[in-house]
Every structure is written in structure tokens, then in C-alpha cells.
Design an enzyme around this catalytic site. Structure first.
Site: not given
Ligand code: BGC
Length: 889
Positions: A462, A466-468, A475, A538, A748, A769
Site C-alpha cells: 500500500d 509508515r508502519d504498514e 490496492d 480487496w 493516499e 499510495h
Molecule cells: C492501507 C490501505 C488499505 C487499507 C484498508 C490502509 O491502512 O494503507 O491502502 O487498503 O488500510 O482499508
């Protein structure tokens, strides 16, 4: 002269690790029109001169130049093959002609029993290191007695690793073995090291880190998700010129040590103490007596499989453009481009001095360092200097999403020549290009491409900062078609889709993220109560992404491989739908739409509607897929289901007067784009969508679900001007608003930076994003007019149908298909209605050239155009054409 310009194997120039007969494809290059292939001949040899090929198909009567297999050929373990092709063609003005053989593409045969690598994992870590993410070294001295004919290394790690031989890195791969659903499978790499070996002493050296395997992962901040020890499994097969063979494995005779990497994490960055460096640790001369012996550890993956291509690798080097002090006095280095990269630092200082850097994306309103949107990701480098000599350092086992570096501490004043950025991403050659007369749109295309580069780091993430940095399925689904116009996505998505299938629930539910790192520890209340899988748009990645690969490459193999996964997903929806209305637990809906309530991420379009719309759309694709695979009974069954869903959708979400029950832009976009509006209400739906647009002064307020299709919904329904107007809006909110605000990647949020310079809440504000970059598909398909024909996919037959508009004076797009370049350029003659269209159709393919919007022909360049309503259409064989026509308006 006619030649074969590009030969690929499984859509790659160089494929490794395969054990099954691959698919060959090639492009033919010729100045002659209507070039068709009559015959081909493929040769495969185990040396590059082809002196005595192992396989020679001889001339085969066939016009197939993609997905061609060589009967009887299956690559053998560790053997390198060279393949080449020549073809016989017939073309206007040239007649029958035979090309010379092409340049070669190569194959390196994979392991017959890759699971055998499971037995050979060793680590240099100890029990104390379980929860840490240090770097470790492993090394083994070996002695070769004879002349080497060939040598191949098959290796993988639980963690990430860099492989060295006699002090040199074996490849420019980064973060190998990449990230898969490790519980299920781990990928091994195959390296041909023949040229690095000769009789004598050698050293295999490996630097290991933790990253996805045992470092901190996901916003839940879990460590040791997959296992406890960063470890390596390696096998080297050496074949000597006398025909004898020797195999070396990792075992407890290897030695291990800590490396200077004190801590390396996905989100937090790397701490490195140069005083711990061990000069020449990977060279034969090094004395490893003080090192400990390596320990065997178990493999935590069910299976080990080959990585066939698209490794993460260094791709380009960026120099910074500006060094400055912020109003607060912070020293900042600016690269002028947001990206995923590894900063390189050069400098000189004193022993014990520390350099501290933080990588970040944007400056705040006042021009100061802004790191709040990184949330808990530190993105920090801490480097301790060992002596007063010049040093160079680049982090080993992490990556950063950034444009700026905040220099928190440095010996002396940090300046431009102290820094570079090494851009990394999955190795995927660029296939598409788009340019036009509007510089802002060109910047948008640039931002789309850089959003892609930054987020295709082994899995489609995504965001990179950041912490993801997780493989959010939505996405990846939303952006898949745009990505596939711009780069060669085949191997990248094939790999990810396999993990998606493996991570599906028993019932066929599809996780929100792949690899799924949310399911195991549902102590997060939100996820625990709401679920970690099966959100509409998704989870539909299960169907849409294989479908896009099929369209782009014309390859049914991907549909076959993913068939059970696709069916599983449709059946999941069917099981949980009530009277054809599908909805389930946690839904993201029209995520981050601007019509959400204040402070919420969930757009205003009701979930029942978005879910059921996607249920219909995915089922419609599944019907087509079943038919393509010859499963007629299945196709019929799901066609009936599809018809029922559509009927229910129409009865539920349309009022009897033709208005929709949900007065949102996204509801109307989905109804139109997924063909869900009742015929008699289409015009009304279009009118209402225009009305909803007008309510926002021509601006979109859509989120992840509606945005990708907005322009399509308009341009396919006689509203081309409105679609262009939407594309070209440059005030808030719009695609070009970001451009005007200086974006170099896609944001984003529409309001990531608001018109007054303030920011959307830092808890969800990425500036990299790619999802809204899905507008790229409209640029290629509609503005340039480059359309794949579903009936002859993979650009075997292309529909060239540009839509002139938006005050653009010229547009140019090209796509490097498996057959060669498909190109389009249109230009409006100054201030007139005369359009010059240049089209390039690759050899051995055909195209329909469609002139829309009330055209009349000036010069058809020998093509025969027929009038159909207000459309002029001609069938073209391969070649370049220059057509002139006038628009009526
Ligand atoms: C992500 C999004 C992802 C979403 C789910 C977020 O934290 O960065 O791009 O699809 O969570 O809704």
C-alpha cells in the site's frame, strides 16, 4: 530486413529455477506491412554457440509467436540453457522471408527436490538473539581441486540475505528471498557462479538479516511472526571439466559471527557500528578461528519453491538536488523525488562519532521536517564511525519510503555530495510510456510510475513509508491494470497470486493483506471483531488480477493456476450472500472517499451496494474465465448466478423512477461501469451522475472503489467532455491538485495536503499510495486509445480508438507487448479539427483502428474504413499507418 527482435521465456529474458517446459514468445521486427508468421524454429542448447543444439523443433508451420512450448523439453537441475528462434514470414512487398536466428534468452534449471533445502538451515544467532534483529555473518572455506565447467548456487534464507563469493556480491539482488506467505512457502534463488570459480581456495560468505521473517511487522507491531532464527540454506553444485561433480551444503561446519548491523527493521531502519567491521570476512585469507560454529535450525515453511524472476534489485541511483536548513534550523537533504530507496552516506569523521538520519516524505506547512505520518515507523539510520578514514555506508536489510533526509547528526555539515539514494524495487522492465501536450498530465504519469516503483517491492504494498508496507489486496487490485500497462507484471503478480491462493480461508475467503500477517494474532479488537478477510474490492483481487494478466499476456496458464482460488472466492460470496445481496463483516467500502462523515475513512456509498456490485462484476469475469478454460457447465451455472445478482441489484438499488437508492457518485459509477443499470435507466443514471458531479462543482468525492472507474463511466456514456474536465481539474480535490502541490508520487488522500497547507490526520496520510494512480488506465485506454481485445488478448489483436479532447494537441503512447511495440500518436493540426493519427501494429498481429466522435476521413493510408453509425473503422495488418481525419465538432 525482417528479424526477431526479442525472445522471452515465461515473459522474461532470463528465467531461473524452472523444472517444467516453459513458454516462449518473441517479437518480429520488420519495415514491411501485413507481416504474418508462417513458421518458426526454436533451438535450445547447453552452450551459447548452438554448435549442437539439444532441442531443435525444425521449422514448424504455425503463426503462434506467444505461449509456444517445445515438446519434450524440460530443464534439468542446475543446467543452463540458451534458446533462440527464427521465423519464416510473409509480408506485403517482401513476400516470404526467413529471419536469421534471434539473440538468445537463457534458462537455468531449478532443483528437482527444492524441499531438500529444508534440511540445511543454519544460523549464527543464539537464543539471546531470538527477539532481536541483528545482522549475522556465515562463512565457509572450500577448496576446488579441478577445472570448473559450471557451478550453480541454490540458496534461501529465513530472513533476508546477501550472498558473497570471495569477497564479491554474487548478484545485485536486494532483500532476497523476498516475501512470500512463509508458513506455506519460501522461495530459493538460483545463481550461476561459473565465472567466479577456478581451482583453489574459495569462500562462500553470507550476510543475514531478519526483516519480514522475524523483525517487527504490520501496524500490530508483531515480531517473530514466522520464526525465531535468521538462517540460511545453501547448496552449491560444481561440475568439473572431467565430468565429475561435487555438491556443497550449509551445515554445522560453517562458521558464524555477528555483523556490524546492530538492528535492522522494516519500519525502523538500521543501526550499524562500523567499529565492529571485520575486514575481509568474506575472503579466503580471513582467519575465522574466533567465530562460533553455526547451528542447524528447522525450516518453518511447508515448502520451498523457486523464485523464477522479478527479484528486488537496485534499479537506479539518484543524486540529491538540494541541501538546506528549515525555519526550525533542521538540516535537510532533498532528492526531489519520493521513492523506495536505500540512502548511501559518504563522509569522514572521528572514531565513535554517530551519524543519525531520518528519512521522510514531506515538509510541513512551514517548511519544517514532518514525520507524524510515518506513525510508528522510525525510518532512522544510526551509523557509528570507526576511524578517521573516509567511509561509505548503505543500509543492508531494510528500505525507506522518502524524498527527504533529516540529518539529525553528522560530523561537520552534511552536504549534497555526502548522499545518494539507491532506488530499489522488483525487477520489472518498463513496458509502457505515455506523454502528451499537457505537462501536468505528464507529471501525473510520472507520479503513477513512481508510485508503482515505490510499492512493487516484492509484494504489491500500500505504501513504503509508515508502519504498514503490506500487500493490501484492494490496492493491488485497483492498480493492477494501470501497472500492467506500465511494466511487465507477469512474474511479479503470478508469485503474489500464488500466495493469495495459499492464504485463502478454507471457505475461500481472501485475506485483506497477502502475505496474510493479520490473521494470526487477532488481539487487535477491531480485527478480532470484524474479521481479517473478504472485503469487497480487496478480495476481488483473486479474480481481477489473474484476469488482467490474461488480457495483457494472452496467457491461459495463469487462469488455470488460479482457477480453484477464483472459484473459491466466488463460492465464498455465494455462501454468505443473502438473496443475492452480498455483504460480510468488515468492509472498507469506498475507502477514504470525501463523502465520508467527518473524521471517518468509510465513504458514503452503502456496503450492500458496493459489495453486490463487485459480486456481480467478479462473477461475470469468472463466467468468462470458465468458458476460456472450456468449463462450459461451470460457466452456465455461474452465468445463471450472475443474472440473478444483476436482477437483484437492479431491483434493490434502483427506484422505480430510475433513480438510485444511494445518491453518491460511486454508486452511479459502479452501476454504469459494471453494466448494472437497467437499460431503460442508463441515460438517467448518467444524468444523475453528472448532477452529482455538478453538486461538487465538477469535482470527484470518490474513494478507492469509485475513483478508478469515474472517467470510464463518463466517457463510455457519451460524456467525453465531462470525463476530460474531471481529469484536468487542478483545484482541490483532483488528480492534478496533487501535481500542483508538487507531488512526485500519488497520495493516499485527496486532502493529504489541504489547500491551506495543513495536513489530513497523520494516522493515515501516505504520500506514496498508488491506488488513485489507477487513472493511468484511462490515459492509456481512452486518451491514447490503446485497447486490448478480450477475444484475442495479449495484443494479438489491438483496438486503437483514441478519444480526442481536453484541449490536448498531441498524445503519444506505446506498449511493448510480447509481439513487439504497439504505438499510437495523435496530433491536432493547429487550431483545426484535423487529426493525424499514427498507429504502429506489431508484426504477426492485427488491429482495428476506430475513429470516434463523428470523424470524417481525409487520408486512410491504404486502409479501408467503413462507416458504422458515427464511427469509422478499419482492419489493419501489422505496420505503421498515418491516418488523417476531421472531427465533426
Ligand atoms: C492501507 C490501505 C488499505 C487499507 C484498508 C490502509 O491502512 O494503507 O491502502 O487498503 O488500510 O482499508
Amino acid at each position: 530486413m525482417t528479424t526477431v527482435s526479442k525472445l522471452q521465456i515465461n515473459y522474461l529474458d532470463h528465467v531461473v529455477g524452472i523444472t517444467e517446459g516453459p513458454q516462449f514468445s518473441w517479437a518480429i521486427d520488420t519495415p514491411f506491412r501485413n507481416c504474418r508468421q508462417k513458421q518458426y524454429q526454436i533451438q535450445i542448447a547447453d552452450e551459447p554457440s548452438f554448435a549442437s543444439p539439444l532441442f531443435d523443433t525444425g521449422l514448424v508451420e504455425s503463426n503462434d509467436s506467444a505461449q509456444v512450448r517445445v515438446p519434450g523439453f524440460t530443464p534439468e537441475e542446475g543446467i543452463k540453457y540458451w534458446a533462440r528462434v527464427k521465423v519464416v514470414t510473409e509480408a506485403d512487398g517482401q513476400g516470404i522471408s526467413t529471419t536469421p536466428f534471434s539473440g538468445s534468452a537463457t534458462i537455468l534449471g531449478g532443483l528437482k527436490d527444492p524441499d531438500s533445502l529444508k534440511e540445511h538451515f543454519i544460523t549464527a544467532e543464539t537464543e539471546e538473539d531470538i527477539k532481536l534483529s541483528k545482522g549475522t555473518y556465515l562463512r565457509k572455506a572450500i577448496s576446488l581441486k579441478k577445472e570448473v565447467k559450471s557451478a550453480v548456487i541454490f540458496s534461501t534464507a529465513q530472513g533476508v540475505y546477501q550472498l558473497h563469493l570471495d569477497g564479491k556480491k554474487v548478484s545485485c539482488d536486494e532483500l532476497a528471498p523476498g516475501w512470500t506467505s512463509y508458513d506455506h512457502r519460501l522461495l530459493y534463488q538460483s545463481y550461476d557462479v561459473t565465472n567466479m570459480l577456478s581451482p583453489g581456495e574459495h569462500v562462500l560468505g553470507v550476510h543475514l538479516g531478519s526483516l519480514w521473517y522475524k523483525g517487527t511487522i504490520s501496524f500490530l507491531m508483531i515480531h517473530n511472526f514466522y520464526g525465531d532464527y535468521a538462517s540460511l540454506s545453501l547448496r552449491m553444485d560444481v561440475t568439473y571439466t572431467d565430468g565429475s561433480k561435487e555438491t556443497f551444503y550449509t551445515d554445522e561446519s560453517w562458521k558464524g559471527s555477528y555483523s556490524p548491523v546492530l538492528n535492522s527493521q522494516l519500519y525502523d531502519g538500521e543501526a550499524y557500528d562500523a567499529s565492529l567491521e571485520q575486514e575481509g570476512w568474506d575472503n579466503p585469507e580471513f582467519n575465522d578461528d574466533a567465530w562460533r560454529t553455526a547451528k542447524a535450525v528447522p525450516c518453518t515453511s511447508e515448502h520451498i519453491e523457486a523464485q523464477e524472476g522479478s527479484p528486488v534489485a537496485l534499479q537506479e541511483i539518484m543524486a540529491p538536488t538540494l541541501a538546506f536548513y528549515t525555519p526550525k534550523g533542521e538540516r535537510v537533504i532533498d532528492f526531489g523525488q519520493n521513492m523506495s530507496a536505500l540512502p548511501e552516506i559518504r563522509g569522514q569523521g572521528k572514531a565513535g562519532e554517530t551519524i543519525v538520519l531520518r528519512c521522510f516524505e514531506v515538509l510541513d506547512k512551514d517548511g519544517n521536517v514532518y514525520t507524524d505520518n510515518l506513525r510508528r515507523a522510525e525510518q532512522r539510520i544510526t551509523y557509528t564511525i570507526k576511524d578517521d578514514k573516509p567511509f561509505v555506508y548503505r543500509p543492508y536489510f531494510t528500505f525507506f519510503g522518502f524524498r527527504f533526509i533529516h540529518v539529525e547528526s553528522f560530523p561537520g555539515r552534511a552536504d549534497l555530495d555526502n548522499f545518494k539514494a539507491y532506488v530499489i524495487h522488483s525487477d520489472m522492465p518498463q513496458t509502457g510510456s505515455f506523454a502528451c501536450s499537457n505537462p501536468d498530465l505528464n507529471q501525473l504519469q510520472h507520479n503513477i510510475l513512481w508510485g508503482l516503483k515505490s510499492n512493487f517491492v516484492d509484494v504489491p504494498t500500500d505504501c513504503p513509508q509508515r508502519d504498514e508496507r503490506l500487500g493490501w489486496t484492494g490496492d493491488a487490485q485497483i492498480f493492477c491494470q494501470t501497472a500492467s500497462y506500465n511494466v511487465n507484471t507477469y512474474t511479479f503478480f503470478k508469485k503474489w497470486l500464488k500466495d493469495l491462493a495459499l492464504d485463502q480461508t478454507q471457505e475461500g475467503g481472501v485475506p485483506h493483506v497477502v502475505p496474510d500477517v493479520l490473521y494470526k494474532y487477532p488481539f487487535d479488537n477491531w480485527l478480532l471483531n470484524q474479521g481479517t478477510h473478504s472485503a469487497t474490492a480487496w478480495a476481488d483481487a483473486a479474480i481481477i488480477n489473474p484476469w488482467v494478466l490474461y488480457l495483457t499476456f494472452g496467457d491461459t496458464a495463469i487462469l488455470e493456476t488460479q482457477y480453484e482460488s477464483m472459484k473459491g472466492w466466488i463460492d465464498f460470496m455465494k455462501t454468505h450472500a443473502k438473496n443475492n445481496i452480498w455483504n460480510y463483516k468488515l468492509q472498507f467500502g469506498d475507502w477514504v472517499a470525501l463523502d465520508a462523515e467527518e473524521g471517518s475513512y468509510f465513504g458514503a456509498t452503502p456496503n450492500d451496494l458496493t459489495c453486490t456490485a463487485y459480486y456481480a462484476y467478479s462473477t461475470s469475469l469468472f463466467v468468462k474465465i470458465a468458458r476460456i478454460l472450456g468449463k462450459e457447465a461451470v460457466a452456465k451455472e455461474y452465468e445463471a448466478l450472475y443474472n440473478n445478482i444483476v436482477k437483484t441489484f437492479q431491483e434493490t438499488f434502483f427506484n422505480t423512477d430510475g433513480t438510485m437508492t444511494a445518491q453518491t457518485q460511486t454508486a452511479h459509477i459502479l452501476a454504469l461501469h459494471f453494466n448494472l443499470a437497467p437499460k431503460q435507466f442508463i441515460a438517467k443514471t448518467v444524468e444523475n451522475l453528472k448532477q452529482l458531479l455538478a453538486e461538487h462543482d465538477g469535482h470527484l468525492v470518490t474513494g478507492f472503489v469509485g475513483t478508478p472507474y469515474f472517467c470510464h463511466a463518463l466517457s463510455s456514456n457519451d460524456c467525453l467532455d465531462e470525463a476530460y474536465a474531471l481529469l484536468l481539474k487542478d483545484d482541490f480535490p483532483s488528480w492534478l491538485y496533487q501535481v500542483k502541490k508538487g507531488a512526485t508520487t500519488i497520495w493516499e488522500h485527496w486532502d493529504g495536503i489541504k489547500p491551506d497547507g495543513s495536513m489530513w490526520s497523520p494516522d493515515m496520510n501516505s504520500f506514496n499510495h498508488y491506488a488513485y494512480g489507477a487513472i493511468g488506465e484511462w490515459l492509456y485506454r481512452v486518451v491514447a486509445g490503446l485497447n486490448i481485445d478480450e477475444n484475442e488478448p495479449g495484443y494479438k489483436h489491438t483496438v486503437i480508438a483514441p478519444r480526442i479532447g481536453g484541449n490536448l494537441t498531441w498524445v503519444e503512447a506505446a506498449y511493448q507487448s510480447v509481439y513487439g511495440e504497439v504505438g499510437i500518436r495523435w496530433e491536432r493540426e493547429s487550431k483545426s479539427n484535423v487529426i493525424t493519427l499514427q498507429a504502429t501494429v506489431p508484426a504477426n498481429t492485427t488491429a482495428t483502428i476506430r475513429l470516434l466522435d463523428g470523424a470524417s476521413l481525409v487520408d486512410g493510408d491504404a486502409l479501408t474504413f467503413a462507416q458504422r453509425d458515427d464511427i469509422l473503422e478499419a482492419e489493419a495488418g501489422s505496420g505503421m499507418y498515418t491516418i488523417r481525419y476531421t472531427l465533426n465538432s
